[in-house]
Design a protein around this motif. Sequence first.
Motif, mmCIF file in Angstrom:
data_model
loop_
_atom_site.group_PDB
_atom_site.id
_atom_site.type_symbol
_atom_site.label_atom_id
_atom_site.label_comp_id
_atom_site.label_asym_id
_atom_site.label_seq_id
_atom_site.Cartn_x
_atom_site.Cartn_y
_atom_site.Cartn_z
ATOM 1 N N ALA A 123 44.958 42.497 49.877
ATOM 2 C CA ALA A 123 43.858 41.879 50.615
ATOM 3 C C ALA A 123 42.810 41.349 49.642
ATOM 4 O O ALA A 123 42.512 41.971 48.631
ATOM 5 N N LEU A 124 42.251 40.186 49.976
ATOM 6 C CA LEU A 124 41.273 39.563 49.102
ATOM 7 C C LEU A 124 39.873 40.084 49.352
ATOM 8 O O LEU A 124 39.540 40.467 50.470
ATOM 9 N N SER A 125 39.059 40.075 48.314
ATOM 10 C CA SER A 125 37.658 40.448 48.441
ATOM 11 C C SER A 125 36.875 39.615 47.439
ATOM 12 O O SER A 125 37.147 39.655 46.236
ATOM 13 N N ILE A 184 30.377 33.918 41.170
ATOM 14 C CA ILE A 184 31.421 34.292 42.116
ATOM 15 C C ILE A 184 32.391 35.248 41.436
ATOM 16 O O ILE A 184 32.716 35.096 40.261
ATOM 17 N N GLN A 185 32.807 36.266 42.193
ATOM 18 C CA GLN A 185 33.694 37.291 41.629
ATOM 19 C C GLN A 185 34.848 37.572 42.570
ATOM 20 O O GLN A 185 34.676 37.674 43.785
ATOM 21 N N ASN A 214 44.580 40.485 42.977
ATOM 22 C CA ASN A 214 45.444 39.317 42.966
ATOM 23 C C ASN A 214 44.685 38.090 42.484
ATOM 24 O O ASN A 214 43.481 37.957 42.725
ATOM 25 N N GLN A 215 45.378 37.207 41.836
ATOM 26 C CA GLN A 215 44.783 35.925 41.454
ATOM 27 C C GLN A 215 44.528 35.104 42.709
ATOM 28 O O GLN A 215 45.301 35.143 43.665
ATOM 29 N N GLY A 228 41.180 35.255 38.223
ATOM 30 C CA GLY A 228 42.147 36.321 38.089
ATOM 31 C C GLY A 228 41.648 37.598 38.732
ATOM 32 O O GLY A 228 40.524 37.662 39.243
ATOM 33 N N PRO A 229 42.449 38.647 38.738
ATOM 34 C CA PRO A 229 42.028 39.929 39.320
ATOM 35 C C PRO A 229 40.739 40.435 38.682
ATOM 36 O O PRO A 229 40.614 40.473 37.459
#
Length: 312
Positions: free
Chosen positions: A37-39, A63-64, A69-70, A118-119
């Motif tokens: 899941a993205l955050s 932005i972070q 995941n990329q 990137g992560p």
Amino acid sequence: MPKRVRHDMNMKKLKIGLLIGLLGYLFIGNIPVEAGALSLSLDPPIIEINALPPSTVTSTLSIQNKSDNQVHLIIQVKPFRAKLENGELEYFNSEDSLMLSNIKVLDNGAAVESVTLGPSQQKNLILSINIPQDTKTSDYYFSIIFVSENSLSPTSNASLNQLGIATNVLLSVGQKAIPDAIIEEFSSGLFFEKGPVPFTIRLKNKGIHFIKPKGNIFIKNMFGQSIGKLDLMSVNILSDSTRAIPNALWKEDFLLGFYTATLNTSLSNDGPNFTRSINFFAFPFQGMIVIIIVAIAAIIITNRLKKIRTFS
């Protein structure tokens, strides 16, 4: 062993069994979990700019990617306006394409339309706005939106949903005039049995630039004594829009008598200032009924005790 005791023991065993089964389902059961899941985080959430043409103004965007995941993010610029009085916004197609074409997001000095993170990677970008000499004196509201794409390989089992995050920009072009606004509503209920007491406050910005008023509410009792103060949340009110001030709540439980609430608001550090007062009445009927019942019961019991003593 008595049947009653055996029955109680069996019920306890049944409850324990159900609890173990429920915990097993929650922790080792076949529950679907979304992997990867993205955050995202974006700072600052709101940018306020006041500029005089001709000029070029800049602001940093940080932005972070907080996921493992990329992620590839498409950058969009969307103008918005006030939709509802609770601060909700709506996007629209702007006819002022010249202004939108002068808005750039820079990465290491180069204009970009997307960015890859990137992560756990963080990147500092620059928002650059070119304001030509002939730019109309007005406010311009727009969002810098970062929308994700699924950048994992097709063979990956991870499931990624499209994700968006935005910074809202409030750009005022030209000299700021004296704010022009009115109190459209300051109200509350006329009668309360108990607190808390909610207030409805609606301010209309009639000017061409956004405002960020500050204010408070003072509450006085029937004797003119100040017994409460409520500091209002400071919110942005866009030009030619009405905004309701949220969370205007006097958190006082016990109320009795007449009260006067006075709203004091300042549209800017230099004014202008507005004041408006309302009245409300409070009486705890339910509490008084309980007190009366208890008092009557005490009188009855006292009289009976007197009679018993007399006859004895």
